[in-house]
Design an enzyme around this catalytic site. Structure first.
Site, PDB file in Angstrom:
ATOM      1  N   ASP A 198      -3.259  -3.867  -1.268  1.00 52.43           N
ATOM      2  CA  ASP A 198      -4.354  -3.622  -0.323  1.00 52.43           C
ATOM      3  C   ASP A 198      -5.412  -4.731  -0.423  1.00 52.43           C
ATOM      4  O   ASP A 198      -5.762  -5.154  -1.534  1.00 52.43           O
ATOM      5  CB  ASP A 198      -4.987  -2.264  -0.684  1.00 52.43           C
ATOM      6  CG  ASP A 198      -5.992  -1.792   0.349  1.00 52.43           C
ATOM      7  OD1 ASP A 198      -5.591  -1.571   1.503  1.00 52.43           O
ATOM      8  OD2 ASP A 198      -7.184  -1.639  -0.003  1.00 52.43           O
ATOM      9  N   GLU A 251       9.171  -9.394 -15.419  1.00 55.07           N
ATOM     10  CA  GLU A 251       9.654  -8.695 -16.616  1.00 55.07           C
ATOM     11  C   GLU A 251      10.734  -7.687 -16.234  1.00 55.07           C
ATOM     12  O   GLU A 251      11.437  -7.153 -17.080  1.00 55.07           O
ATOM     13  CB  GLU A 251       8.504  -7.925 -17.297  1.00 55.07           C
ATOM     14  CG  GLU A 251       7.475  -8.823 -17.950  1.00 55.07           C
ATOM     15  CD  GLU A 251       6.195  -8.052 -18.310  1.00 55.07           C
ATOM     16  OE1 GLU A 251       6.181  -6.802 -18.230  1.00 55.07           O
ATOM     17  OE2 GLU A 251       5.205  -8.728 -18.660  1.00 55.07           O
TER      18      GLU A 251
HETATM   19  C1  NOJ Z   1      -6.658  -1.552   4.135  1.00 60.36           C
HETATM   20  C2  NOJ Z   1      -6.092  -0.190   4.351  1.00 60.36           C
HETATM   21  O1  NOJ Z   1      -4.903  -0.293   5.088  1.00 60.36           O
HETATM   22  C3  NOJ Z   1      -7.161   0.619   5.046  1.00 60.36           C
HETATM   23  O2  NOJ Z   1      -6.655   1.856   5.470  1.00 60.36           O
HETATM   24  C4  NOJ Z   1      -8.331   0.762   4.115  1.00 60.36           C
HETATM   25  O3  NOJ Z   1      -9.398   1.395   4.812  1.00 60.36           O
HETATM   26  C5  NOJ Z   1      -8.841  -0.584   3.611  1.00 60.36           C
HETATM   27  N1  NOJ Z   1      -7.774  -1.470   3.226  1.00 60.36           N
HETATM   28  C6  NOJ Z   1      -9.723  -0.426   2.402  1.00 60.36           C
HETATM   29  O4  NOJ Z   1      -8.971  -0.102   1.269  1.00 60.36           O
END
Ligand code: NOJ
Length: 562
Positions: free
Chosen positions: A210, A261
């Site tokens: 993310d 790993e």
């Molecule tokens: C990207 C995620 O896909 C989204 O849903 C989220 O709000 C933001 N990152 C923050 O983590």
């Protein structure tokens, strides 16, 4: 346009995989509390198998206050009790692996939730402490530090700095409940390598990272203001204070050593909203493996736009050795069956803002185009990421304002409508409680027309979108022999390309029928659109020019090209 693995070690399972995204709270509810869970996924694992996906990516399932749909993580090595337990997670890994399906989980390293033990410790320990150094704390400006360190706004609309009772301020690029980690602290880096190993040891096959273009930051004594921050020309490429910094790669180099790993190595796909050129860095040797390409998702229904994205993606793939990724829908965007069906001036944001009034949504056109776009994407070399419900041709739901959950809506005072419409719990049965989602209600309201899209109805219908997806995924396995393709010149309104072995995909974006190249039609997004060697509008066909492949293909789809 040939994409070749740069080394045998990189010729890995994910290069041509179809990955299905499960948004766990909205997939299937096993215990009837209205929230999807692991029991629900386990109960519907047959759906994933019958669909024929190679891997599943599960969005965050960690304990969370759900301020941002679970992207506010309280504990990186546990499961939200509403979703299940670690034992059930193990069952899920086992159940998927038994069926030959890999598992990718969501890793959220830019920020935790404000309830995370580390953030709580940071608050308790006070200014200057090692605990506080896990996050980004600063004194405020003004005589008494009453002004934030900078006037920055978060991506969720609120100010990006929030004050704590002892007077200091902390940085959060998303909601105030999502404090940013301080990635210049080695303890944070060590912590995340332990998290990777925790899940690697539990059997996961990879991670979706993310906000992979966040993490490291340059926070000098003098912070720029928002205007300076937004002015791209004020920062050297790779040295923006907050985003897409070159030095974030040092994090991924460390992770690569952890991934390696494992045998086979764990994989990682970056969620990084960066330019195509910068995307290269996230897939370079020693970094992550893939980066989502969101360009097709952002392209309008237009042949030249699609052609441009495809050509650019392969140019990039040739340079990086990493195959392209194809994404049309996700939990963050308006579903593609709705996007392509908006008729008249404006885009999906106008549609959301007007609560569905303008542009007009033509569901029939939207679905035709969505089916065509999906077949096009599935015929391209690279990995395809599908979002739950798109295999049903689900349109976006216009969720009533008072039932919205997305902080984007609430924190931006409704100026942006948010992402709830693609997160409504799936319809499994044409009628019954929550259309078979669970024995109770659904945590976001399902519209009355949802049953028309239910899995059980579509399973019985040879012309349904679900049947089309199942056939397409099975055929792709048979027809895909090499990671390459050649664009064909079939006219301005047409996107056509050929894969080795004589597999051809043709999509007609025009209003009038277009001639098809020679070959046997093995799959069509719309059977009615194929007539007398012509392909009608808003449709894709797959043809094969190789008799052996055609025979194999018709065995797979049962001889029916619909
Ligand atoms: C990207 C995620 O896909 C989204 O849903 C989220 O709000 C933001 N990152 C923050 O983590």
């Amino acid at each position: 346009m040939t994409v070749t693995p740069s080394s045998p070690a990189r010729a890995a399972w994910w290069r041509q995989a179809v990955v299905y995204q499960v948004y766990p709270r909205s997939f299937a509810d096993g215990n009837g509390d209205g929230v999807g869970d692991f029991a629900g996924i386990l109960g519907r694992i047959g759906h994933l198998e019958a669909l024929g996906v190679d891997a599943v990516w599960i969005s965050p399932f960690y304990p969370s206050a759900l301020v941002d749909g679970g992207y506010d993580v309280d504990d990186y090595t546990d499961i939200d009790p509403r979703i299940g337990t670690l034992e059930q997670f193990d069952l899920l890994v086992h159940g998927l692996h038994e069926r030959g399906i890999r598992l990718i989980i969501d890793l959220v390293p830019n920020h935790s939730s404000n309830r995370h033990a580390r953030f709580q410790a940071a608050l308790a320990a006070g200014p200057g402490s090692p605990e506080r150094d896990w996050y980004v704390f600063r004194d405020g400006r003004g005589e008494h530090g009453e002004l934030p360190p900078a006037d920055w706004r978060s991506l969720m609309g609120e100010p990006a700095w929030t004050r704590v009772p002892d007077g200091q301020w902390y940085l959060h690029l998303f909601t105030s409940e999502q404090p940013d980690f301080n990635w210049s602290n080695p303890a944070v880096r060590d912590f995340f390598t332990q998290v990777l190993r925790f899940w690697g040891d539990r059997g996961v096959d990879g991670f979706r990272v993310d906000v992979a273009n966040g993490l490291t930051k340059r926070l000098d004594a003098d912070l720029p203001n928002q205007e300076q921050l937004d002015d791209a020309s004020a920062h050297a490429v790779g040295d923006h204070p907050l985003w897409d910094r070159d030095d974030v790669q040092s994090v991924y180099r460390q992770w690569r050593r952890v991934f390696d790993e494992y045998d086979p190595p764990l994989m990682a796909v970056a969620e990084a909203w960066v330019s195509a050129d910068r995307r290269l860095r996230y897939t370079a040797p020693g970094s992550l493996d893939q980066a989502f390409g969101f360009d097709l998702l952002r392209a309008p229904w237009d042949a030249s736009a699609f052609r441009r994205v495809i050509a650019e993606s392969y140019d990039l793939a040739d340079r990086s050795g990493a195959p392209p990724t194809w994404v049309l829908s996700s939990h963050d965007v308006v579903r593609h069956a709705t996007r392509y069906g908006l008729v008249g001036a404006g885009d999906e944001n106008d549609w959301l803002r007007s609560r569905g009034a303008q542009p007009i949504e033509d569901r029939e056109v939207g679905l035709r185009r969505a089916r065509a776009a999906t077949l096009l994407a599935l015929a391209l070399p690279g990995s395809a990421y599908l979002y739950q419900g798109e295999e049903l041709g689900l349109p976006e739901v216009m969720v009533p304002d008072d039932q919205r959950q997305d902080p984007v809506f609430w924190r931006k005072d409704g100026l942006e409508v948010g992402r709830d419409g693609c997160r409504v719990p799936l319809p499994w049965t044409t009628d019954g409680t929550s259309f078979g989602f669970g024995a109770g209600g659904a945590h976001l309201p399902q519209p009355s027309w949802f049953g028309e899209y239910a899995v059980d109805g579509q399973e019985r219908d040879p012309a349904s979108t679900l049947t089309l997806y199942r056939r397409a995924l099975r055929l792709r396995r048979v027809l895909q022999v090499a990671e390459s393709m050649r664009l064909l010149d079939l006219g301005n309104g047409v996107v056509g390309f050929e894969r080795p072995g004589g597999w051809i995909s043709v999509t007609n974006f025009d209003e009038a029928p277009v001639p098809l190249p020679r070959g046997e039609v093995v799959l069509a997004s719309d059977a009615e659109a194929v007539r007398a060697g012509l392909l009608g509008p808003n449709a894709t066909v797959w043809l094969t020019q190789n008799g052996v492949q055609a025979a194999a293909a018709s065995r797979v789809v049962g001889g029916d090209p619909s």
